[in-house]
Scaffold this active site. Sequence first.
Site, PDB file in Angstrom:
ATOM      1  N   LYS A  52       4.370   2.757  -2.861  1.00  0.00           N
ATOM      2  CA  LYS A  52       3.180   2.243  -2.655  1.00  0.00           C
ATOM      3  C   LYS A  52       4.009   0.940  -3.859  1.00  0.00           C
ATOM      4  O   LYS A  52       1.965   0.381  -3.871  1.00  0.00           O
ATOM      5  CB  LYS A  52       3.412   3.352  -3.764  1.00  0.00           C
ATOM      6  CG  LYS A  52       2.277   2.991  -5.270  1.00  0.00           C
ATOM      7  CD  LYS A  52       2.345   4.700  -5.937  1.00  0.00           C
ATOM      8  CE  LYS A  52       1.320   4.890  -7.189  1.00  0.00           C
ATOM      9  NZ  LYS A  52       1.245   5.729  -7.958  1.00  0.00           N
ATOM     10  N   ASP A  62      -2.382   7.145  -6.048  1.00  0.00           N
ATOM     11  CA  ASP A  62      -1.880   7.953  -7.486  1.00  0.00           C
ATOM     12  C   ASP A  62      -2.113   8.728  -7.711  1.00  0.00           C
ATOM     13  O   ASP A  62      -2.932   9.603  -6.575  1.00  0.00           O
ATOM     14  CB  ASP A  62      -1.507   6.424  -8.259  1.00  0.00           C
ATOM     15  CG  ASP A  62      -3.398   6.058  -8.754  1.00  0.00           C
ATOM     16  OD1 ASP A  62      -4.110   6.610  -7.874  1.00  0.00           O
ATOM     17  OD2 ASP A  62      -3.540   5.397  -9.288  1.00  0.00           O
TER      18      ASP A  62
END
Length: 223
Positions: A132, A150
Site C-alpha cells: 500500500k 484504504d
Amino acid sequence: MAKPAPRKKLKPAEAARIAELFERFESQESDPRTELDYASPYELVVAVALSAQATDVSVNKATARLFAVADTPHKMLALGEDGLKSFISSIGLYNMKAKNVIRMAEILIESHGGEVPLVREQLQALPGVGRKTASVVLNELRIEPAIAVDTHVFRVSHRLGLSTGKTPDKVEAELMAIVPEPALTRAHHWLILHGRYVCVARRPRCERCPVADLCPSKHLFVT
C-alpha cells in the site's frame, strides 16, 4: 514499471457511467495530490509510512518539526530511534514506526546511495513499506499508476458500484481493470478525497455530491 493491469470489458452503458464519474471528479480537481506534506521522495515515503492508522493532519504536524531537522536518510540516522520518537510520539504505533524509519534510513544509505529507489520491488523491501505504501508513493510521484485501497477508497468504490471486492487487494484489482486509463494515476486521490469530504462513512453528503445522479447507492441515504 509494473505490467499494466488487464482491462475488463464493460457494457457500453456502464463504461459511459464510469467515464462520466471520473470526468466529473476531474472537473472538480484536475491534479489531485496527497494531503501529506513532503518536499522529496524521501520525505514522502517517510510520511506515508508514518500515516498508517493515523490521520494526515496528525502526521503533518509531526513531520513539520521532524523534516526541519531530518529530511535525509543520513540526518534521520543521526537523529536515532529515541530522537525520532520525540517527534512522532503523538502518532499511533510510533515505537514500531520509529524502528522502521531508522532501519529504512540505514538500508537506503547502505544499499541505495541515500536515495529512495522508485521501483516497486525495492520500495516494498524497505522496513515499514508494504504494498500500500509503495503504491501511494509511486502513484503520487506519477511513476506507476496504482490505487492503494484504504477505508475511504473501499467504501466509495462499493457505494459507487465500482467494486464488489471483499478485500483491499480485490478492490484494487477491480478498480485497476475498469477505471479509464487516463484517470489511473489520479483515481486513488479522487476516491480518497471524495470519501474524506463528501461520501463520508455515517451520513454521506449526497446533497453536495457531484456524482449523486450516477450513484447506485444514493437511494439508501436519500429519501
